[in-house]
Design a protein around this motif. Structure first.
Motif, PDB file in Angstrom:
ATOM      1  N   THR A   1     -14.401 -15.401   8.714  1.00 23.84           N
ATOM      2  CA  THR A   1     -15.271 -16.403   9.352  1.00 23.84           C
ATOM      3  C   THR A   1     -16.424 -15.750  10.111  1.00 23.84           C
ATOM      4  O   THR A   1     -17.279 -16.460  10.643  1.00 23.84           O
ATOM      5  N   PHE A   2     -16.438 -14.424  10.184  1.00 25.03           N
ATOM      6  CA  PHE A   2     -17.498 -13.716  10.903  1.00 25.03           C
ATOM      7  C   PHE A   2     -18.808 -13.771  10.117  1.00 25.03           C
ATOM      8  O   PHE A   2     -18.794 -13.939   8.891  1.00 25.03           O
ATOM      9  N   PRO A   3     -19.929 -13.581  10.801  1.00 20.00           N
ATOM     10  CA  PRO A   3     -21.197 -13.373  10.078  1.00 20.00           C
ATOM     11  C   PRO A   3     -21.097 -12.143   9.186  1.00 20.00           C
ATOM     12  O   PRO A   3     -20.275 -11.247   9.428  1.00 20.00           O
ATOM     13  N   GLY A   4     -21.949 -12.068   8.194  1.00 19.11           N
ATOM     14  CA  GLY A   4     -21.878 -10.980   7.229  1.00 19.11           C
ATOM     15  C   GLY A   4     -21.924  -9.597   7.844  1.00 19.11           C
ATOM     16  O   GLY A   4     -21.141  -8.706   7.482  1.00 19.11           O
ATOM     17  N   TRP A   5     -22.819  -9.394   8.813  1.00 19.09           N
ATOM     18  CA  TRP A   5     -22.954  -8.061   9.418  1.00 19.09           C
ATOM     19  C   TRP A   5     -21.699  -7.678  10.207  1.00 19.09           C
ATOM     20  O   TRP A   5     -21.296  -6.512  10.236  1.00 19.09           O
ATOM     21  N   LEU A   6     -21.050  -8.715  10.820  1.00 15.36           N
ATOM     22  CA  LEU A   6     -19.851  -8.433  11.597  1.00 15.36           C
ATOM     23  C   LEU A   6     -18.645  -8.183  10.683  1.00 15.36           C
ATOM     24  O   LEU A   6     -17.763  -7.387  11.005  1.00 15.36           O
ATOM     25  N   GLN A   7     -18.628  -8.838   9.530  1.00 10.59           N
ATOM     26  CA  GLN A   7     -17.569  -8.561   8.555  1.00 10.59           C
ATOM     27  C   GLN A   7     -17.665  -7.122   8.055  1.00 10.59           C
ATOM     28  O   GLN A   7     -16.646  -6.454   7.872  1.00 10.59           O
ATOM     29  N   SER A   8     -18.899  -6.649   7.861  1.00 12.59           N
ATOM     30  CA  SER A   8     -19.096  -5.269   7.416  1.00 12.59           C
ATOM     31  C   SER A   8     -18.597  -4.285   8.464  1.00 12.59           C
ATOM     32  O   SER A   8     -18.000  -3.250   8.131  1.00 12.59           O
ATOM     33  N   LEU A   9     -18.817  -4.606   9.741  1.00 16.13           N
ATOM     34  CA  LEU A   9     -18.343  -3.745  10.829  1.00 16.13           C
ATOM     35  C   LEU A   9     -16.821  -3.775  10.912  1.00 16.13           C
ATOM     36  O   LEU A   9     -16.180  -2.724  11.082  1.00 16.13           O
ATOM     37  N   ALA A  10     -16.233  -4.965  10.776  1.00 13.45           N
ATOM     38  CA  ALA A  10     -14.787  -5.117  10.918  1.00 13.45           C
ATOM     39  C   ALA A  10     -14.030  -4.283   9.896  1.00 13.45           C
ATOM     40  O   ALA A  10     -12.945  -3.760  10.184  1.00 13.45           O
ATOM     41  N   LYS A  11     -14.583  -4.122   8.703  1.00  9.72           N
ATOM     42  CA  LYS A  11     -13.891  -3.384   7.645  1.00  9.72           C
ATOM     43  C   LYS A  11     -13.680  -1.913   7.995  1.00  9.72           C
ATOM     44  O   LYS A  11     -12.843  -1.255   7.380  1.00  9.72           O
ATOM     45  N   TRP A  12     -14.429  -1.414   8.964  1.00 18.71           N
ATOM     46  CA  TRP A  12     -14.301  -0.016   9.360  1.00 18.71           C
ATOM     47  C   TRP A  12     -13.353   0.159  10.539  1.00 18.71           C
ATOM     48  O   TRP A  12     -13.103   1.300  10.958  1.00 18.71           O
ATOM     49  N   LEU A  13     -12.813  -0.926  11.061  1.00 22.10           N
ATOM     50  CA  LEU A  13     -11.934  -0.834  12.226  1.00 22.10           C
ATOM     51  C   LEU A  13     -10.472  -0.711  11.786  1.00 22.10           C
ATOM     52  O   LEU A  13     -10.037  -1.380  10.848  1.00 22.10           O
ATOM     53  N   PRO A  14      -9.698   0.130  12.479  1.00 24.67           N
ATOM     54  CA  PRO A  14      -8.289   0.315  12.066  1.00 24.67           C
ATOM     55  C   PRO A  14      -7.453  -0.946  12.205  1.00 24.67           C
ATOM     56  O   PRO A  14      -6.488  -1.117  11.461  1.00 24.67           O
ATOM     57  N   THR A  15      -7.787  -1.831  13.145  1.00 17.97           N
ATOM     58  CA  THR A  15      -7.023  -3.064  13.291  1.00 17.97           C
ATOM     59  C   THR A  15      -7.196  -3.979  12.077  1.00 17.97           C
ATOM     60  O   THR A  15      -6.252  -4.653  11.656  1.00 17.97           O
ATOM     61  N   HIS A  16      -8.396  -3.996  11.523  1.00 15.14           N
ATOM     62  CA  HIS A  16      -8.641  -4.805  10.328  1.00 15.14           C
ATOM     63  C   HIS A  16      -7.839  -4.255   9.151  1.00 15.14           C
ATOM     64  O   HIS A  16      -7.186  -5.012   8.412  1.00 15.14           O
ATOM     65  N   ALA A  17      -7.865  -2.949   8.987  1.00  9.48           N
ATOM     66  CA  ALA A  17      -7.110  -2.313   7.906  1.00  9.48           C
ATOM     67  C   ALA A  17      -5.607  -2.476   8.115  1.00  9.48           C
ATOM     68  O   ALA A  17      -4.844  -2.655   7.161  1.00  9.48           O
ATOM     69  N   TYR A  18      -5.187  -2.437   9.360  1.00  6.17           N
ATOM     70  CA  TYR A  18      -3.777  -2.582   9.735  1.00  6.17           C
ATOM     71  C   TYR A  18      -3.228  -3.934   9.286  1.00  6.17           C
ATOM     72  O   TYR A  18      -2.194  -4.028   8.614  1.00  6.17           O
ATOM     73  N   ALA A  19      -3.937  -5.003   9.637  1.00  4.47           N
ATOM     74  CA  ALA A  19      -3.512  -6.343   9.230  1.00  4.47           C
ATOM     75  C   ALA A  19      -3.641  -6.538   7.724  1.00  4.47           C
ATOM     76  O   ALA A  19      -2.846  -7.253   7.105  1.00  4.47           O
ATOM     77  N   ALA A  20      -4.637  -5.883   7.124  1.00  2.00           N
ATOM     78  CA  ALA A  20      -4.859  -6.037   5.679  1.00  2.00           C
ATOM     79  C   ALA A  20      -3.681  -5.512   4.871  1.00  2.00           C
ATOM     80  O   ALA A  20      -3.406  -6.017   3.773  1.00  2.00           O
ATOM     81  N   LEU A  21      -2.969  -4.513   5.396  1.00  2.00           N
ATOM     82  CA  LEU A  21      -1.790  -4.012   4.686  1.00  2.00           C
ATOM     83  C   LEU A  21      -0.734  -5.103   4.561  1.00  2.00           C
ATOM     84  O   LEU A  21      -0.151  -5.312   3.496  1.00  2.00           O
ATOM     85  N   GLY A  22      -0.480  -5.799   5.667  1.00  2.00           N
ATOM     86  CA  GLY A  22       0.499  -6.877   5.639  1.00  2.00           C
ATOM     87  C   GLY A  22       0.058  -8.034   4.771  1.00  2.00           C
ATOM     88  O   GLY A  22       0.875  -8.645   4.049  1.00  2.00           O
ATOM     89  N   GLN A  23      -1.222  -8.340   4.792  1.00 10.03           N
ATOM     90  CA  GLN A  23      -1.730  -9.430   3.966  1.00 10.03           C
ATOM     91  C   GLN A  23      -1.620  -9.100   2.487  1.00 10.03           C
ATOM     92  O   GLN A  23      -1.384  -9.984   1.658  1.00 10.03           O
ATOM     93  N   ALA A  24      -1.762  -7.826   2.143  1.00  9.28           N
ATOM     94  CA  ALA A  24      -1.597  -7.414   0.747  1.00  9.28           C
ATOM     95  C   ALA A  24      -0.149  -7.606   0.302  1.00  9.28           C
ATOM     96  O   ALA A  24       0.110  -8.046  -0.828  1.00  9.28           O
ATOM     97  N   ILE A  25       0.791  -7.304   1.196  1.00  8.63           N
ATOM     98  CA  ILE A  25       2.210  -7.504   0.869  1.00  8.63           C
ATOM     99  C   ILE A  25       2.496  -8.988   0.670  1.00  8.63           C
ATOM    100  O   ILE A  25       3.236  -9.373  -0.244  1.00  8.63           O
ATOM    101  N   GLU A  26       1.908  -9.838   1.501  1.00 10.16           N
ATOM    102  CA  GLU A  26       2.108 -11.280   1.347  1.00 10.16           C
ATOM    103  C   GLU A  26       1.597 -11.781   0.007  1.00 10.16           C
ATOM    104  O   GLU A  26       2.131 -12.740  -0.562  1.00 10.16           O
ATOM    105  N   GLN A  27       0.562 -11.132  -0.508  1.00 11.47           N
ATOM    106  CA  GLN A  27      -0.029 -11.533  -1.780  1.00 11.47           C
ATOM    107  C   GLN A  27       0.573 -10.778  -2.966  1.00 11.47           C
ATOM    108  O   GLN A  27       0.099 -10.924  -4.097  1.00 11.47           O
TER     109      GLN A  27
END
Length: 246
Positions: A186-212
């Motif tokens: 739901t973030f603006p495009g520039w903020l989504q690009s920044l979020a992808k470099w943060l460890p918390t975003h990657a951390y949650a993404a691991l669990g979301q991949a398992i859910e999928q």
């Protein structure tokens, strides 16, 4: 070293305020955020329902709270109080002190993860395969080591008075910008690009991949590995630097 680990575990379990914020608070926050969403409402761009998406986010947030908030302030205060200096006079190796701190935080982080999962399944009807529940629990718990290393680094970086505001800024900044409270989609495009470099975003993404039921993205794994190396390396350097001052 085993005696110090037991001491850390006892101290962590006796701290009721810390237990509330690290174990109960994430579940409460999950219910508040996902409270009005049903099992069919999906988060745009994720393919997951709101309860399933926020379940992983809040479990990650709870583990982050336990290992980051639990380590940083306590280490800084123990340095100022002379406890770390006293431990250096014993046969305890430096890595033993760091391991004891990490173990104490990890014990508290596991219940916070499990309780969020139980609440999500019981209240919001989140359903996954048995292997997914176990894989989620393991990945969220193991991934918290990245932030445990960050907590140790912050504890050696700042004094007892300064460590709390520094930790809080880091804690809320990583949580919010990493998409743990609000879906990053739901973030603006520039903020989504920044979020992808943060460890918390990657951390949650691991669990979301398992859910999928899919493999995690290589970029997310790389962000977590690099973050751990940087945080652990920084913690080791700051520890040695602090030792030279003692």
């Amino acid at each position: 070293m085993s005696s110090l680990i037991r001491l850390e575990l006892i101290r962590a379990l006796r701290n009721r305020k810390f237990l509330f914020f690290s174990v109960i608070y994430p579940s409460v926050l999950f219910l508040l955020i996902a409270g009005n969403a049903d099992s069919t409402t999906k988060v745009d761009g994720s393919g997951l329902t709101v309860p399933a998406y926020m379940m992983v986010s809040m479990a990650s947030f709870g583990a982050l709270t336990a290992v980051l908030m639990g380590n940083s302030e306590r280490i800084a205060k123990e340095r100022e109080g002379g406890w770390v200096r006293q431990l250096r006079l014993t046969t305890l190796p430096g890595r033993g002190y760091v391991l004891a701190k990490t173990a104490g935080a990890a014990v508290v982080s596991l219940p916070s993860v499990v309780i969020v999962f139980v609440v999500a399944a019981a209240v919001k009807d989140v359903r996954l395969h048995t292997w997914q529940w176990f894989a989620l629990t393991g990945s969220v718990w193991a991934g918290s080591l990245v932030f445990a290393a960050l907590g140790v680094a912050l504890g050696y970086l700042a004094t007892g008075d300064a460590v709390r505001p520094i930790t809080m800024i880091t804690y809320f900044g990583l949580s919010i910008l990493g998409g743990l409270w609000i879906p990053a989609t739901t973030f603006p495009g520039w903020l989504q690009s920044l979020a992808k470099w943060l460890p918390t975003h990657a951390y949650a993404a691991l669990g979301q991949a398992i859910e999928q039921s899919r493999a995690p993205h290589t970029a997310d794994l790389a962000v977590l590995v690099v973050s751990f190396v940087v945080f652990a390396g920084g913690a080791a350097w700051l520890y040695r630097k602090d030792t030279l001052k003692a």
